[in-house]
Design a protein around this motif. Structure first.
Motif, mmCIF file in Angstrom:
data_model
loop_
_atom_site.group_PDB
_atom_site.id
_atom_site.type_symbol
_atom_site.label_atom_id
_atom_site.label_comp_id
_atom_site.label_asym_id
_atom_site.label_seq_id
_atom_site.Cartn_x
_atom_site.Cartn_y
_atom_site.Cartn_z
ATOM 1 N N PHE A 23 -7.651 -5.592 10.867
ATOM 2 C CA PHE A 23 -6.303 -6.095 10.614
ATOM 3 C C PHE A 23 -6.198 -6.670 9.202
ATOM 4 C CE2 PHE A 23 -2.905 -9.314 11.097
ATOM 5 C CZ PHE A 23 -1.909 -8.533 11.638
ATOM 6 N N ASN A 24 -7.236 -7.392 8.782
ATOM 7 C CA ASN A 24 -7.196 -7.975 7.436
ATOM 8 C C ASN A 24 -7.379 -6.926 6.349
ATOM 9 O OD1 ASN A 24 -6.622 -10.825 7.671
ATOM 10 N ND2 ASN A 24 -8.536 -10.987 8.788
ATOM 11 N N PHE A 25 -8.163 -5.877 6.621
ATOM 12 C CA PHE A 25 -8.195 -4.742 5.692
ATOM 13 C C PHE A 25 -6.781 -4.209 5.471
ATOM 14 C CE2 PHE A 25 -12.839 -3.332 6.470
ATOM 15 C CZ PHE A 25 -13.226 -3.663 5.184
ATOM 16 N N ILE A 26 -6.077 -3.976 6.564
ATOM 17 C CA ILE A 26 -4.722 -3.415 6.481
ATOM 18 C C ILE A 26 -3.785 -4.390 5.781
ATOM 19 C CG2 ILE A 26 -2.752 -2.615 7.864
ATOM 20 C CD1 ILE A 26 -4.860 -1.796 10.020
ATOM 21 N N ARG A 27 -3.880 -5.662 6.147
ATOM 22 C CA ARG A 27 -3.003 -6.679 5.563
ATOM 23 C C ARG A 27 -3.183 -6.801 4.052
ATOM 24 N NH1 ARG A 27 -3.122 -12.295 5.073
ATOM 25 N NH2 ARG A 27 -5.246 -12.393 5.894
ATOM 26 N N HIS A 28 -4.410 -6.524 3.579
ATOM 27 C CA HIS A 28 -4.697 -6.625 2.146
ATOM 28 C C HIS A 28 -4.542 -5.281 1.434
ATOM 29 C CE1 HIS A 28 -5.851 -10.822 2.020
ATOM 30 N NE2 HIS A 28 -6.542 -10.646 3.130
ATOM 31 N N ALA A 29 -3.770 -4.376 2.026
ATOM 32 C CA ALA A 29 -3.379 -3.115 1.391
ATOM 33 C C ALA A 29 -4.562 -2.211 1.080
ATOM 34 C CB ALA A 29 -2.572 -3.392 0.118
ATOM 35 N N ALA A 30 -5.587 -2.244 1.945
ATOM 36 C CA ALA A 30 -6.758 -1.392 1.721
ATOM 37 C C ALA A 30 -6.586 -0.001 2.308
ATOM 38 C CB ALA A 30 -7.997 -2.051 2.323
ATOM 39 N N GLY A 31 -5.601 0.199 3.161
ATOM 40 C CA GLY A 31 -5.394 1.488 3.809
ATOM 41 C C GLY A 31 -4.499 1.319 5.014
ATOM 42 N N LEU A 32 -4.564 2.276 5.935
ATOM 43 C CA LEU A 32 -3.743 2.189 7.138
ATOM 44 C C LEU A 32 -4.609 2.354 8.375
ATOM 45 C CD1 LEU A 32 -3.194 5.358 8.320
ATOM 46 C CD2 LEU A 32 -1.948 5.449 6.170
ATOM 47 N N GLY A 33 -4.137 1.800 9.480
ATOM 48 C CA GLY A 33 -4.897 1.866 10.723
ATOM 49 C C GLY A 33 -4.025 1.530 11.912
ATOM 50 N N TYR B 74 0.845 -1.203 0.000
ATOM 51 C CA TYR B 74 0.000 0.000 0.000
ATOM 52 C C TYR B 74 0.879 1.251 0.000
ATOM 53 C CZ TYR B 74 -3.020 3.734 1.671
ATOM 54 O OH TYR B 74 -3.687 4.933 1.796
ATOM 55 N N LEU B 75 1.890 1.270 0.833
ATOM 56 C CA LEU B 75 2.757 2.451 0.935
ATOM 57 C C LEU B 75 3.514 2.708 -0.360
ATOM 58 C CD1 LEU B 75 4.133 1.864 4.531
ATOM 59 C CD2 LEU B 75 2.422 3.547 3.825
ATOM 60 N N ASP B 76 3.857 1.637 -1.079
ATOM 61 C CA ASP B 76 4.576 1.795 -2.341
ATOM 62 C C ASP B 76 3.738 2.508 -3.394
ATOM 63 O OD1 ASP B 76 6.766 0.500 -1.308
ATOM 64 O OD2 ASP B 76 6.268 -1.450 -2.181
ATOM 65 N N GLN B 77 2.408 2.442 -3.269
ATOM 66 C CA GLN B 77 1.526 2.978 -4.308
ATOM 67 C C GLN B 77 0.816 4.271 -3.903
ATOM 68 O OE1 GLN B 77 -1.143 -0.200 -5.511
ATOM 69 N NE2 GLN B 77 0.508 -1.717 -5.404
ATOM 70 N N HIS B 78 1.153 4.815 -2.736
ATOM 71 C CA HIS B 78 0.465 6.010 -2.250
ATOM 72 C C HIS B 78 1.466 7.055 -1.769
ATOM 73 C CE1 HIS B 78 -2.734 2.970 -2.236
ATOM 74 N NE2 HIS B 78 -3.578 3.986 -2.359
ATOM 75 N N PRO B 79 1.021 8.298 -1.583
ATOM 76 C CA PRO B 79 1.942 9.369 -1.199
ATOM 77 C C PRO B 79 2.708 9.038 0.081
ATOM 78 C CG PRO B 79 -0.192 10.274 -1.816
ATOM 79 C CD PRO B 79 -0.362 8.799 -1.768
ATOM 80 N N PRO B 80 3.950 9.486 0.170
ATOM 81 C CA PRO B 80 4.763 9.195 1.356
ATOM 82 C C PRO B 80 4.177 9.842 2.612
ATOM 83 C CG PRO B 80 5.837 10.833 -0.040
ATOM 84 C CD PRO B 80 4.676 10.311 -0.818
ATOM 85 N N ILE B 81 4.476 9.247 3.744
ATOM 86 C CA ILE B 81 4.017 9.765 5.036
ATOM 87 C C ILE B 81 5.243 10.128 5.864
ATOM 88 C CG2 ILE B 81 2.679 9.262 7.115
ATOM 89 C CD1 ILE B 81 1.256 7.048 5.488
ATOM 90 N N THR B 82 5.455 11.411 6.063
ATOM 91 C CA THR B 82 6.606 11.864 6.847
ATOM 92 C C THR B 82 6.188 12.621 8.102
ATOM 93 O OG1 THR B 82 6.751 13.905 5.542
ATOM 94 C CG2 THR B 82 8.054 12.001 4.786
ATOM 95 N N LYS B 83 4.926 13.007 8.160
ATOM 96 C CA LYS B 83 4.403 13.731 9.337
ATOM 97 C C LYS B 83 2.922 13.412 9.495
ATOM 98 C CE LYS B 83 3.819 17.967 6.556
ATOM 99 N NZ LYS B 83 4.209 17.294 5.297
ATOM 100 N N ALA B 84 2.374 13.732 10.652
ATOM 101 C CA ALA B 84 0.991 13.365 10.957
ATOM 102 C C ALA B 84 0.005 13.954 9.955
ATOM 103 C CB ALA B 84 0.644 13.809 12.376
#
Length: 306
Positions: free
Chosen positions: A224-234, A171-181
């Motif tokens: 957890f499974n949403f996150i594991r399947h690259a649906a977003g972050l949590g 998921y992170l590879d395909q979305h904008p970087p996260i460097t701050k809150a």
């Protein structure tokens, strides 16, 4: 005079609130459970349950009978334990209620180890995203994320645990970087359904000011499974991360939560030796396993984002 079989049927229906579930637990036909309860009520001359389309609920008379039935159950369990005194192991059935994060990622291996050492012991884990009612004997003991302030309960803090934001590396590879809150607002957030949070200790996202949950569930396992399947972050329990190597912690230096587990029991059960022994073994097992799992992700890890 009521016999133990009557008490077993009464307790099963009081706990499960359904003829079908009670019958499954007792290995009886649901209609047989219904007849046994009707016969018990007739013999006592009082209504023990009210029936509705939602199931069976205890009447005031039933609620008054409940602690006596539980006392009989404990006496029978103690007698069975005494009869097997030649063995030092635990036996009989014990039911543990827990929030589903703990029930899915922590309790199975702890309880499996306990049962390996006590082959005559049966343990049932009830994983529900809500507070357990020990007064109604939904479980013999429960694990909670906050200490109850009312009721005839014994509360023992087990340990603290940690949580962090996480996402799949894909998921992170395909979305904008996260460097701050502030960058989090550009991402799909996974979390609890806001109006189904049953304990304020679970309102994780409030500390980040994130009020929109794009993918929500009342179940930690589903999140957890949403996150594991690259649906977003949590927000994820650190003790769950070893079960999903593809997940990456996000901003671990900026956002980190500490919560606690409590072992909650009915005060009357402190007189029951087998429950005391099981509770102590469970307490030690959870502490040891949680330390092991969190140690596997103690960081900062090279894979942590930012």
């Amino acid at each position: 005079m009521m016999d133990w079989d009557d008490m077993r049927v009464f307790l099963a229906l009081a706990r499960m609130e359904s003829l079908g579930r009670a019958g499954q637990h007792l290995r009886l036909d649901p209609a047989t459970v219904g007849r046994r309860i009707a016969r018990l009520e007739e013999g006592l001359g009082r209504r023990l349950f009210t029936r509705s389309h939602q199931g069976y609920a205890l009447t005031d008379e039933g609620a008054r009978l409940l602690p006596h039935a539980v006392a009989a159950e404990n006496t029978m369990a103690a007698a069975a334990q005494e009869a097997g005194a030649g063995s030092t192991g635990l036996s009989g059935q014990i039911r543990v209620g827990a929030p589903d994060g703990c029930a899915n990622y922590l309790l199975p291996q702890v309880v499996a180890a306990i049962c390996e050492e006590n082959p005559a012991l049966d343990v049932q884990i009830i994983a529900l995203p809500r507070v357990f009612n020990l007064s109604r004997r939904e479980a013999d003991m429960a694990i909670g994320v906050s200490a109850p302030q009312t009721g005839r309960l014994s509360v023992q803090k087990i340990c603290d645990y940690r949580l962090h934001l996480a996402a799949a590396s894909s998921y992170l590879d395909q979305h904008p970087p996260i460097t701050k809150a502030e960058d989090l607002r550009q991402h799909r957030i996974i979390g609890y359904i806001p109006d189904m949070i049953f304990d304020s200790e679970l309102d994780y996202l409030a500390e980040l000011g994130l009020d929109r949950v794009a993918l929500g569930s009342n179940s930690v396992a589903v999140q957890f499974n949403f996150i594991r399947h690259a649906a977003g972050l949590g927000v994820v329990h650190d003790f769950a991360l070893p079960s999903a190597p593809g997940l990456v912690r996000i901003l671990p230096q900026v956002f980190s939560l500490k919560r606690s587990f409590y072992l909650i029991r009915h005060l009357d059960d402190r007189r029951v030796s087998r429950l005391n022994r099981f509770a102590e073994t469970l307490y030690r097992g959870i502490r040891k396993e949680l330390a092991r799992l969190e140690g596997a992700v103690d960081g900062p890890l090279p894979s942590d984002a930012a």
